[in-house]
Scaffold this motif. Structure first.
Motif, mmCIF file in Angstrom:
data_model
loop_
_atom_site.group_PDB
_atom_site.id
_atom_site.type_symbol
_atom_site.label_atom_id
_atom_site.label_comp_id
_atom_site.label_asym_id
_atom_site.label_seq_id
_atom_site.Cartn_x
_atom_site.Cartn_y
_atom_site.Cartn_z
ATOM 1 N N ASP A 1 0.841 -1.199 0.000
ATOM 2 C CA ASP A 1 0.000 0.000 0.000
ATOM 3 C C ASP A 1 0.876 1.250 0.000
ATOM 4 O O ASP A 1 1.770 1.386 0.833
ATOM 5 N N ASP A 2 0.599 2.183 -0.917
ATOM 6 C CA ASP A 2 1.434 3.373 -1.023
ATOM 7 C C ASP A 2 1.199 4.389 0.101
ATOM 8 O O ASP A 2 1.959 5.329 0.246
ATOM 9 N N GLY A 3 0.176 4.180 0.919
ATOM 10 C CA GLY A 3 -0.066 5.081 2.045
ATOM 11 C C GLY A 3 0.637 4.663 3.318
ATOM 12 O O GLY A 3 0.653 5.386 4.307
ATOM 13 N N MET A 4 1.243 3.475 3.307
ATOM 14 C CA MET A 4 1.922 2.959 4.493
ATOM 15 C C MET A 4 3.430 3.080 4.336
ATOM 16 O O MET A 4 3.979 2.736 3.304
ATOM 17 N N PHE A 5 4.088 3.564 5.389
ATOM 18 C CA PHE A 5 5.545 3.681 5.390
ATOM 19 C C PHE A 5 6.204 2.420 5.937
ATOM 20 O O PHE A 5 7.250 2.001 5.471
ATOM 21 N N TRP A 6 5.646 1.844 6.994
ATOM 22 C CA TRP A 6 6.200 0.653 7.633
ATOM 23 C C TRP A 6 5.114 -0.012 8.466
ATOM 24 O O TRP A 6 4.095 0.610 8.776
ATOM 25 N N HIS A 7 5.320 -1.257 8.830
ATOM 26 C CA HIS A 7 4.440 -1.911 9.802
ATOM 27 C C HIS A 7 5.255 -2.873 10.647
ATOM 28 O O HIS A 7 6.332 -3.322 10.265
ATOM 29 N N ASN A 8 4.737 -3.137 11.821
ATOM 30 C CA ASN A 8 5.388 -4.002 12.783
ATOM 31 C C ASN A 8 4.287 -4.788 13.491
ATOM 32 O O ASN A 8 3.178 -4.293 13.641
ATOM 33 N N HIS A 9 4.604 -5.959 13.926
ATOM 34 C CA HIS A 9 3.622 -6.749 14.644
ATOM 35 C C HIS A 9 4.332 -7.687 15.611
ATOM 36 O O HIS A 9 5.513 -7.976 15.466
ATOM 37 N N GLY A 10 3.592 -8.110 16.599
ATOM 38 C CA GLY A 10 4.133 -9.016 17.601
ATOM 39 C C GLY A 10 3.067 -9.321 18.630
ATOM 40 O O GLY A 10 1.879 -9.091 18.398
ATOM 41 N N ALA A 11 3.495 -9.820 19.758
ATOM 42 C CA ALA A 11 2.570 -10.191 20.818
ATOM 43 C C ALA A 11 3.097 -9.697 22.152
ATOM 44 O O ALA A 11 4.309 -9.697 22.385
ATOM 45 N N ARG A 12 2.189 -9.279 22.998
ATOM 46 C CA ARG A 12 2.513 -8.925 24.374
ATOM 47 C C ARG A 12 1.943 -10.042 25.246
ATOM 48 O O ARG A 12 0.742 -10.270 25.266
#
Length: 163
Positions: free
Chosen positions: A42-53
């Motif tokens: 997606d051209d509107g997103m710079f970066w993403h991150n994911h994980g669990a707490r």
């Protein structure tokens, strides 16, 4: 053009006992790679991150969750997805207009525990900033404690992008 980006954190905590063999878990973890690939393109997103707490406050990756078994909601982890977006419109377009993402949210709405309060928070950060999951977690708790502020807000009550 602004030198800021919108950062959002979304939190999913499964309701009830958790097992990777549960149909909702299988659907969720099966859809994640597809949704993440679409988000990355997606051209509107710079970066993403994911994980669990985890319940003890430590952080892990999504693979750690597949080995977990819990007996009740209180034992469950929180799945965290965070991204940096060009603006609110780009984030909203992806979250609510992308068919795969929208259908996934509908399919899993009864699997998400909302008893702790808001499950999504947003704030503005300088472009290029990589925000930690821990900072996102802190922002979510600011929203839960204080309601929407410039430091932590919602789609319904949001603050303008800084100049």
């Amino acid at each position: 053009m602004s030198e800021h980006m919108l950062v959002h954190l979304n939190v999913v905590r499964p309701v009830g006992p958790f097992s990777a063999s549960h149909p909702h878990a299988q659907y969720f973890f099966g859809q994640l790679p597809l949704v993440f690939a679409r988000a990355k393109a997606d051209d509107g997103m710079f970066w993403h991150n994911h994980g669990a707490r985890m319940p003890d406050g430590t952080y892990g990756d999504m693979g750690d969750l597949l080995a977990l078994q819990t007996d009740q909601t209180e034992d469950n982890f929180h799945i965290l997805t965070m991204a940096g977006w060009r603006d609110v419109h780009a984030m909203h377009r992806f979250a609510y207009r992308d068919t795969l993402h929208r259908e996934g949210m509908k399919s899993l709405r009864d699997w998400v525990d909302r008893s702790e309060g808001p499950t999504m928070v947003m704030w503005w950060a300088p472009k290029g900033t990589r925000v930690s999951l821990d900072e996102g977690w802190e922002r979510l708790h600011l929203l839960r404690q204080n309601g929407p502020t410039e430091q932590a807000f919602t789609l319904q009550t949001r603050f303008a992008q800084p100049d």
